[in-house]
Design an enzyme around this catalytic site. Structure first.
Site, short mmCIF file in Angstrom:
data_model
loop_
_atom_site.label_atom_id
_atom_site.label_comp_id
_atom_site.label_asym_id
_atom_site.label_seq_id
_atom_site.Cartn_x
_atom_site.Cartn_y
_atom_site.Cartn_z
N GLU A 164 0.88 -1.15 0.24
CA GLU A 164 -0.12 -0.06 -0.06
C GLU A 164 1.02 1.20 0.11
O GLU A 164 1.90 1.20 0.81
CB GLU A 164 -1.00 -0.05 1.43
CG GLU A 164 -1.66 1.36 1.26
CD GLU A 164 -1.91 1.58 2.74
OE1 GLU A 164 -2.33 2.90 3.05
OE2 GLU A 164 -1.69 0.97 3.91
N ASP A 174 -0.01 -0.92 6.16
CA ASP A 174 0.51 -0.23 7.30
C ASP A 174 -0.14 -0.93 8.65
O ASP A 174 -1.21 -1.54 8.39
CB ASP A 174 0.37 1.44 7.35
CG ASP A 174 0.97 2.02 6.35
OD1 ASP A 174 0.82 2.95 6.08
OD2 ASP A 174 2.28 1.66 6.29
N ASP A 207 -1.80 0.53 10.84
CA ASP A 207 -2.68 1.39 11.45
C ASP A 207 -4.26 0.96 10.75
O ASP A 207 -4.40 -0.06 10.09
CB ASP A 207 -2.35 3.02 11.09
CG ASP A 207 -2.35 3.10 9.47
OD1 ASP A 207 -1.79 4.23 9.23
OD2 ASP A 207 -2.64 2.30 8.79
N ASP A 223 -6.18 2.46 8.72
CA ASP A 223 -6.39 2.20 6.94
C ASP A 223 -5.55 1.40 6.59
O ASP A 223 -6.31 0.72 5.58
CB ASP A 223 -5.48 3.72 6.44
CG ASP A 223 -6.43 4.99 6.53
OD1 ASP A 223 -5.98 6.19 6.48
OD2 ASP A 223 -7.69 4.83 7.00
#
Ligand code: 0RA
Length: 644
Positions: free
Chosen positions: A436, A509, A511, A513
């Site tokens: 990503e 990631d 996180d 998202d």
């Protein structure tokens, strides 16, 4: 009105324009004043298609077709065609002879036939007229486009004679003798003022005469080329059976020619069929002796009837028989289909497509029952034919697979531009990282071992496939590049054996998202590349959550529990850094922690129970955030750590 019948080819266009003007300014009745002969000479192309070699021969076909009509009506057995030294051609037949009796216009019928457009149709000649079909422009057209034309008719015990120049009689019809025969003789010289080519071709003429002789069995057609002294006779008692034999000469055949004949809805149907060992189909279709190269309803009926008959036989006599397609059945087939239709209708580019709908039913019925009956009566030969069809099917399917393989390979060459592919040709060691973000993608490209690790950066949120459906999903650039990179197709066409990588690794990631994108990707793979998951090809990369530094030593923790353990073990003076994104690591760190097979943690995505997973994915894609979080936690408990 004066019309110039002696226009040269060059000036014809100019006078044509004049003619159009005249047409616009005069009423319909006045236009009729313009004689048919003049009209034909003004626009020969409208009647015979052109003034080249085709148009020239059209004149000859027009007369021969009339003789054939006499033969079809049962009155004519012999036709003699001569190509004369002076450039003229003659056709003689032993039909009834063109009627010479007085016509209502006060002229002999013969003169009307030779000077009035479509006059032939006014006579009540037998059905299935060829000359009423494609070629049927009438003898007056031949006459109008001839420098001169002579006609002799034997009828009523008399011989009649008349001569024309450029369509106009030079003298009235005369009795010139007595006779006990009947028939017609027409000799004409194509007008050099009209035609660009005036020399008849022996090859073209003999080809057509042969075809006509095959299509109309028993008729004897002679061709004498006075220019070379060559003489040929065409007469085929077997008709189209002989035609098929000729087409198949030199080929290995499976059986004797099958001949079917029948009449339905006033349509006469004749079919000759022979299967060969070759792999090409040669089927010729004729309607009223006209070769219908564009096919039509007789072709459709033939194909439907043949396919049905073969499949019916197979269903009855072969265990676990799978219906064959027309394509497989017709491989190696040689056939002639000839129909005679009372009022044929033609369409298409070259007006050679038969459109009469009653013809399809007629041909289909006759072919279906005739072929099926033949198969039942010849079971051994029938089996040979069906085996050939099944071999054709197998070969076709194998060829299709090979084609698809080549296509995939070719698609492989047009890999997505942003894919940094690996160099290894051994699929079992190839890995694809779907990363990503552009910057993380960049780091990964620097960090990777380019020999066996490929990087495909994807941008932002890929489309929600659960909601959008396959077609929309396939329009999405990110999805398209994933499908192209993996190279194994999608959905029903997905073929795991074609996958270009043994591991597909989602690297996002740590996180929210990142989790979201991971979920979207999982849904996509679940929906459209499920075998990738089932075969254990799909993984999730686990970047570390913390970097712990003590002195010069660096440790990585992949969970909070691991961090606690490190902190206990290492005591004081430690530096802890929390990683939120892949981008916070430099390429070396990314390699060491997440990509290097020696150190990394990979979670293999499994589907133990497809049904359960399907439900979970649905929950996952719903708006219920809590359910989604729960799933991610449970899901990570289920996964196994392969590389640890
Ligand atoms: C009109 C009517 C009939 C025959 C023909 C034309 C006819 C035309 C040609 C052209 C070459 N050979 C031909 N043979 C016949 C029918 C005549 C009748 O009813 O007796």
């Amino acid at each position: 009105m004066k019309t110039d019948t002696k226009t040269t080819k060059k000036s014809r266009n100019a006078s044509l324009e004049k003619f159009d003007e005249v047409r616009e300014n005069y009423s319909a009745e006045q236009i009729e004043v313009l004689g048919d002969i003049e009209a034909v000479r003004k626009r020969p192309g409208m009647y015979i298609g052109g003034v080249g070699i085709g148009g020239l021969h059209h004149l000859l076909w027009e007369i021969i077709d009339n003789s054939i009509d006499e033969a079809l009506a049962g009155y004519c057995k012999n036709i003699k065609v001569v190509l004369h030294k002076d450039g003229s051609a003659s056709v003689e037949d032993d039909g009834r002879g063109i009627p010479t009796e007085m016509h209502e216009l006060g002229k002999p019928a013969l003169e009307i036939v030779l000077t009035k457009l479509h006059a032939g149709g006014k006579f009540d000649r037998k059905a299935y007229r060829v000359s009423g079909g494609l070629h049927g422009v009438g003898l007056s057209v031949v006459n109008a486009l001839s420098e001169w034309l002579e006609v002799r008719v034997w009828r009523n015990g008399k011989e009649y004679y008349q001569k024309y120049i450029r369509g106009k009689p030079v003298e009235p019809l005369k009795v010139v003798g007595s006779t006990n025969r009947t028939g017609t003789y027409i000799r004409f010289k194509p007008d050099e003022e009209i035609f660009e080519v005036t020399e008849f071709s022996k090859e073209i003429v003999s080809q057509r005469l042969k075809e006509l002789a095959y299509l109309n069995k028993g008729i004897k057609i002679e061709l004498y080329d006075e220019r070379t002294g060559e003489k040929e006779v065409y007469c085929y008692d077997e008709g189209i059976v002989g035609f098929v034999k000729k087409l198949n000469s030199g080929k290995a055949t499976l059986h004797d020619v099958i001949y079917l004949e029948g009449e339905k809805n006033d349509v006469l149907v004749e079919v000759a069929i022979q299967f060969t060992e070759s792999d090409v189909e040669k089927t010729l279709f004729f309607a009223n002796n006209i070769k219908t190269i564009e096919g039509g309803t007789h072709a459709a009926g033939f194909r439907a009837g043949l396919t049905r008959a073969i499949n019916e036989f197979g269903r009855k006599h072969i265990k676990k028989f799978k219906p064959l397609t027309g394509i497989d059945i017709r491989e190696g087939l040689t056939a002639i289909v000839s129909v005679k239709v009372p009022e044929p209708q033609f369409e298409g580019q070259t007006k050679t497509k038969l459109t009469n709908s009653e013809v399809k039913t007629a041909v289909e019925t006759i072919v279906y029952s005739g072929v099926l009956e033949w198969l039942e009566e010849h079971p051994n030969l029938a089996m040979k034919i069906l085996e050939k069809c099944m071999i054709a099917r197998r070969a076709r399917e194998a060829a299709k697979r090979a084609r698809e393989l080549i296509k995939r390979k070719r698609e492989g060459i047009t890999l997505p531009g942003k894919l940094a592919d690996c160099s290894s040709r051994r699929p079992e060691e190839r890995e694809l990282f779907i990363v990503e973000g552009e910057s993380a993608g960049g780091s990964a490209k620097q960090a990777r071992d380019r020999r066996f690790q490929a990087i495909l950066p994807i941008r932002g949120k890929i489309i929600n496939v659960e909601k959008s459906g396959m077609n929309k999903a396939m329009k999405n650039e990110e999805i398209k590049s994933i499908v192209a990179a993996i190279g194994a197709g999608i959905d029903k066409d997905f073929d795991i054996t074609k996958a270009r990588y043994r591991k597909v690794i989602i690297m996002t990631d740590a996180d929210v998202d990142g989790a979201h994108i991971r979920t979207l990707l999982l849904t996509f793979f679940y929906r459209y590349m499920r075998p990738l998951i089932e075969s254990g090809y799909l993984y999730i990369a686990q970047p570390p959550l913390y970097r712990i530094k003590k002195g010069k030593k660096i440790y990585y923790a992949y969970s909070d529990r691991e961090l606690e353990e490190f902190l206990k073990r290492l005591g004081n003076n430690v530096e802890v850094q929390r990683y939120k994104g892949l981008g916070e690591m430099n390429p070396e760190q990314l390699w060491e922690t997440t990509m290097n097979p020696k150190n990394r943690y990979l979670i293999q995505v499994t589907i133990e129970d497809a049904k359960k997973a399907d439900e979970l994915f649905t929950i996952l894609m719903g708006e219920d955030v809590e359910a989604r979080r729960k799933f991610i936690i449970e899901h990570s408990k289920e996964v196994k750590n392969l590389d640890v």
